[in-house]
Design a protein around this motif. Sequence first.
Motif, PDB file in Angstrom:
ATOM      1  N   PRO A  44      61.353   7.919  31.423  1.00  0.00           N
ATOM      2  CA  PRO A  44      62.765   7.648  31.114  1.00  0.00           C
ATOM      3  C   PRO A  44      62.945   7.303  29.635  1.00  0.00           C
ATOM      4  CG  PRO A  44      61.792   5.774  32.250  1.00  0.00           C
ATOM      5  CD  PRO A  44      60.752   6.854  32.248  1.00  0.00           C
ATOM      6  N   LEU A  45      63.948   7.925  29.026  1.00  0.00           N
ATOM      7  CA  LEU A  45      64.253   7.689  27.615  1.00  0.00           C
ATOM      8  C   LEU A  45      65.591   6.969  27.494  1.00  0.00           C
ATOM      9  CD1 LEU A  45      63.272  11.181  26.120  1.00  0.00           C
ATOM     10  CD2 LEU A  45      61.860   9.110  26.250  1.00  0.00           C
ATOM     11  N   HIS A  46      65.591   5.876  26.745  1.00  0.00           N
ATOM     12  CA  HIS A  46      66.808   5.103  26.514  1.00  0.00           C
ATOM     13  C   HIS A  46      67.613   5.761  25.387  1.00  0.00           C
ATOM     14  CE1 HIS A  46      69.379   1.523  26.106  1.00  0.00           C
ATOM     15  NE2 HIS A  46      69.265   1.713  24.797  1.00  0.00           N
ATOM     16  N   VAL A  47      68.840   6.161  25.685  1.00  0.00           N
ATOM     17  CA  VAL A  47      69.697   6.864  24.732  1.00  0.00           C
ATOM     18  C   VAL A  47      70.979   6.075  24.536  1.00  0.00           C
ATOM     19  CG1 VAL A  47      70.862   9.043  24.193  1.00  0.00           C
ATOM     20  CG2 VAL A  47      68.755   9.062  25.546  1.00  0.00           C
ATOM     21  N   GLU A  48      71.414   5.971  23.281  1.00  0.00           N
ATOM     22  CA  GLU A  48      72.673   5.310  22.959  1.00  0.00           C
ATOM     23  C   GLU A  48      73.554   6.275  22.178  1.00  0.00           C
ATOM     24  OE1 GLU A  48      71.929   1.670  20.913  1.00  0.00           O
ATOM     25  OE2 GLU A  48      70.675   0.836  22.518  1.00  0.00           O
ATOM     26  N   GLU A  49      74.819   6.348  22.564  1.00  0.00           N
ATOM     27  CA  GLU A  49      75.762   7.258  21.920  1.00  0.00           C
ATOM     28  C   GLU A  49      77.015   6.496  21.521  1.00  0.00           C
ATOM     29  OE1 GLU A  49      76.407  10.985  24.095  1.00  0.00           O
ATOM     30  OE2 GLU A  49      74.799  10.365  25.446  1.00  0.00           O
ATOM     31  N   SER A  50      77.649   6.916  20.444  1.00  0.00           N
ATOM     32  CA  SER A  50      78.918   6.354  20.026  1.00  0.00           C
ATOM     33  C   SER A  50      79.718   7.443  19.325  1.00  0.00           C
ATOM     34  CB  SER A  50      78.710   5.155  19.096  1.00  0.00           C
ATOM     35  OG  SER A  50      78.009   5.554  17.925  1.00  0.00           O
ATOM     36  N   GLY A  51      81.026   7.245  19.285  1.00  0.00           N
ATOM     37  CA  GLY A  51      81.884   8.225  18.654  1.00  0.00           C
ATOM     38  C   GLY A  51      82.471   9.204  19.660  1.00  0.00           C
ATOM     39  N   PRO A  52      83.451   9.989  19.226  1.00  0.00           N
ATOM     40  CA  PRO A  52      84.136  10.919  20.135  1.00  0.00           C
ATOM     41  C   PRO A  52      83.217  12.023  20.640  1.00  0.00           C
ATOM     42  CG  PRO A  52      84.817  11.296  17.863  1.00  0.00           C
ATOM     43  CD  PRO A  52      84.000  10.045  17.858  1.00  0.00           C
ATOM     44  N   SER A  53      83.311  12.336  21.920  1.00  0.00           N
ATOM     45  CA  SER A  53      82.468  13.375  22.510  1.00  0.00           C
ATOM     46  C   SER A  53      82.810  14.760  21.973  1.00  0.00           C
ATOM     47  CB  SER A  53      82.612  13.361  24.035  1.00  0.00           C
ATOM     48  OG  SER A  53      83.968  13.565  24.407  1.00  0.00           O
ATOM     49  N   ASP A  54      84.027  14.930  21.453  1.00  0.00           N
ATOM     50  CA  ASP A  54      84.439  16.235  20.929  1.00  0.00           C
ATOM     51  C   ASP A  54      84.369  16.292  19.400  1.00  0.00           C
ATOM     52  OD1 ASP A  54      86.467  14.441  20.432  1.00  0.00           O
ATOM     53  OD2 ASP A  54      88.096  15.801  21.038  1.00  0.00           O
TER      54      ASP A  54
ATOM     55  N   LEU B  41      81.495   9.762  10.374  1.00  0.00           N
ATOM     56  CA  LEU B  41      81.113  11.164  10.146  1.00  0.00           C
ATOM     57  C   LEU B  41      81.128  11.984  11.426  1.00  0.00           C
ATOM     58  CD1 LEU B  41      78.119  10.810   7.641  1.00  0.00           C
ATOM     59  CD2 LEU B  41      80.551  11.181   7.163  1.00  0.00           C
ATOM     60  N   GLY B  42      81.192  11.342  12.566  1.00  0.00           N
ATOM     61  CA  GLY B  42      81.217  12.084  13.830  1.00  0.00           C
ATOM     62  C   GLY B  42      80.548  11.296  14.936  1.00  0.00           C
ATOM     63  N   ARG B  43      80.031  12.008  15.891  1.00  0.00           N
ATOM     64  CA  ARG B  43      79.315  11.392  17.004  1.00  0.00           C
ATOM     65  C   ARG B  43      77.914  10.983  16.552  1.00  0.00           C
ATOM     66  NH1 ARG B  43      77.134  14.861  21.805  1.00  0.00           N
ATOM     67  NH2 ARG B  43      76.505  13.311  23.363  1.00  0.00           N
ATOM     68  N   VAL B  44      77.466   9.818  17.001  1.00  0.00           N
ATOM     69  CA  VAL B  44      76.157   9.299  16.622  1.00  0.00           C
ATOM     70  C   VAL B  44      75.316   9.117  17.882  1.00  0.00           C
ATOM     71  CG1 VAL B  44      74.920   7.336  15.647  1.00  0.00           C
ATOM     72  CG2 VAL B  44      76.997   8.179  14.532  1.00  0.00           C
ATOM     73  N   LEU B  45      74.081   9.603  17.833  1.00  0.00           N
ATOM     74  CA  LEU B  45      73.177   9.484  18.978  1.00  0.00           C
ATOM     75  C   LEU B  45      71.836   8.949  18.492  1.00  0.00           C
ATOM     76  CD1 LEU B  45      72.724  12.026  21.850  1.00  0.00           C
ATOM     77  CD2 LEU B  45      70.727  11.079  20.716  1.00  0.00           C
ATOM     78  N   CYS B  46      71.342   7.906  19.149  1.00  0.00           N
ATOM     79  CA  CYS B  46      70.030   7.326  18.879  1.00  0.00           C
ATOM     80  C   CYS B  46      69.300   7.175  20.202  1.00  0.00           C
ATOM     81  CB  CYS B  46      70.145   5.950  18.232  1.00  0.00           C
ATOM     82  SG  CYS B  46      71.024   5.902  16.666  1.00  0.00           S
ATOM     83  N   TYR B  47      67.993   7.188  20.154  1.00  0.00           N
ATOM     84  CA  TYR B  47      67.220   6.925  21.366  1.00  0.00           C
ATOM     85  C   TYR B  47      65.905   6.274  20.994  1.00  0.00           C
ATOM     86  CZ  TYR B  47      64.447  11.139  20.279  1.00  0.00           C
ATOM     87  OH  TYR B  47      63.631  12.070  19.676  1.00  0.00           O
ATOM     88  N   ASP B  48      65.356   5.539  21.959  1.00  0.00           N
ATOM     89  CA  ASP B  48      64.032   4.947  21.778  1.00  0.00           C
ATOM     90  C   ASP B  48      62.985   5.993  22.139  1.00  0.00           C
ATOM     91  OD1 ASP B  48      65.143   2.538  21.073  1.00  0.00           O
ATOM     92  OD2 ASP B  48      64.819   1.574  23.009  1.00  0.00           O
ATOM     93  N   GLN B  49      62.056   6.246  21.224  1.00  0.00           N
ATOM     94  CA  GLN B  49      60.991   7.190  21.536  1.00  0.00           C
ATOM     95  C   GLN B  49      60.134   6.646  22.697  1.00  0.00           C
ATOM     96  OE1 GLN B  49      60.168  10.227  19.363  1.00  0.00           O
ATOM     97  NE2 GLN B  49      60.042   9.364  17.315  1.00  0.00           N
ATOM     98  N   ARG B  50      59.477   7.556  23.392  1.00  0.00           N
ATOM     99  CA  ARG B  50      58.683   7.154  24.558  1.00  0.00           C
ATOM    100  C   ARG B  50      57.706   6.023  24.221  1.00  0.00           C
ATOM    101  NH1 ARG B  50      55.731  10.914  27.475  1.00  0.00           N
ATOM    102  NH2 ARG B  50      57.599  12.212  27.395  1.00  0.00           N
ATOM    103  N   ALA B  51      57.583   5.103  25.174  1.00  0.00           N
ATOM    104  CA  ALA B  51      56.696   3.949  25.060  1.00  0.00           C
ATOM    105  C   ALA B  51      57.154   2.939  24.012  1.00  0.00           C
ATOM    106  CB  ALA B  51      55.260   4.383  24.780  1.00  0.00           C
ATOM    107  N   HIS B  52      58.309   3.156  23.419  1.00  0.00           N
ATOM    108  CA  HIS B  52      58.858   2.238  22.429  1.00  0.00           C
ATOM    109  C   HIS B  52      60.161   1.633  22.971  1.00  0.00           C
ATOM    110  CE1 HIS B  52      56.116   4.462  19.826  1.00  0.00           C
ATOM    111  NE2 HIS B  52      56.293   3.569  18.878  1.00  0.00           N
ATOM    112  N   GLY B  53      60.409   0.384  22.628  1.00  0.00           N
ATOM    113  CA  GLY B  53      61.678  -0.237  22.960  1.00  0.00           C
ATOM    114  C   GLY B  53      61.995  -0.210  24.442  1.00  0.00           C
ATOM    115  N   ARG B  54      63.193   0.323  24.769  1.00  0.00           N
ATOM    116  CA  ARG B  54      63.679   0.308  26.143  1.00  0.00           C
ATOM    117  C   ARG B  54      63.353   1.583  26.903  1.00  0.00           C
ATOM    118  NH1 ARG B  54      68.408  -1.537  22.486  1.00  0.00           N
ATOM    119  NH2 ARG B  54      67.045  -0.135  21.305  1.00  0.00           N
ATOM    120  N   SER B  55      62.641   2.513  26.274  1.00  0.00           N
ATOM    121  CA  SER B  55      62.186   3.707  26.981  1.00  0.00           C
ATOM    122  C   SER B  55      60.952   3.368  27.812  1.00  0.00           C
ATOM    123  CB  SER B  55      61.875   4.836  25.989  1.00  0.00           C
ATOM    124  OG  SER B  55      63.077   5.378  25.473  1.00  0.00           O
ATOM    125  N   GLY B  56      60.621   4.259  28.734  1.00  0.00           N
ATOM    126  CA  GLY B  56      59.543   3.993  29.669  1.00  0.00           C
ATOM    127  C   GLY B  56      58.161   4.170  29.076  1.00  0.00           C
ATOM    128  N   ALA B  57      57.175   3.656  29.797  1.00  0.00           N
ATOM    129  CA  ALA B  57      55.775   3.804  29.399  1.00  0.00           C
ATOM    130  C   ALA B  57      55.348   5.256  29.524  1.00  0.00           C
ATOM    131  CB  ALA B  57      54.893   2.910  30.266  1.00  0.00           C
TER     132      ALA B  57
END
Length: 325
Positions: free
Chosen positions: A8-18, A46-62
């Motif tokens: 499982p990968l933890h993904v965070e998004e902000s900004g308009p989907s369109d 500048l638009g939509r922003v997407l960040c995620y925790d790489q695997r085994a880091h932060g809130r993503s899974g082992a």
Amino acid sequence: MTASDGVPLHVEESGPSDASMTLVFVHGFCMTADAWVFQRRDLADLGRVLCYDQRAHGRSGASDAEHCTISQLADDLHRVLAERVPTGPVVLIGHSMGGMTILGLAEAHPELFGDRIVAVALLSTSAGELPRLAFGLPAAVTAAARRVLPGMAVGMRHAPSLLERVRWPGSSLSRALTRRFGFGAAQAPGPVVDSLEKMIADTPIPVVGAFLPTLLDHDRLAAAGALRDVPTLLLVGDADVMTPIEHSRILAEALPEAELVVEEGAGHAVILERPDAVNARLRDLVNRATPRRRVCPRPGWRFAGRRSRRQDRTPGPVIAGQRAE
């Protein structure tokens, strides 16, 4: 979301989907999506922003150790794009191992660069030869380190409890090491140092050991050719001892049209240490990637960067195609 091997990968998004543009931020080794706090705050317009925790880091899974590789990280990024950004132009922004992840994606899916991926920023990153050029040590020492580190990686995976006890997270020694390897000569703000120290301390020792081999073996200079037709920013601090300026110069030679910016006095965690300078360059990169939609600089922002000796004779910031010497 779920990676191809079920992690499982933890993904965070902000900004308009369109939004007409999506900025995807990929963090570095022993960090999390929180490392992009200043970029997410100041570039949200500048638009939509997407960040995620790489695997085994932060809130993503082992992750199994055999999947702690740049190739798997690239596959994770490809899946993030396919599921969360299926259409529209994308700007990829990677720091350290995040930049290596982008190069891994370029190796596996060069067809994405140009049509879907319209600009790339590689910050404090490397295309290879990490043990030979890194750590700010003499060549003889780094040559010895290359022989020793693989064995250390195995030990870190199999004897984590002992190593965890000697880390002393939050101690004065831990903070001193974070300052030494994360930041430049200037005094970084205490809360910034604390945030990086916490991210590093929260990364389990077995994860550190699992990723070391792929960082040592990383060699994707040829893959950088996929970036030739997209606006590319290469940014590094000249006090970076983890991925020194030589790494960015090698990439600049492979990408003659790329913009090379050297931040004087900045260390490896340049995105935390010099957020205004980094954000200004990223804003300019997006502007170059969208010629029909001018992105105006925010009031009070200034370009900051070290110019070469040749450029010091003329006013103005480093511009695309010029080399820092």
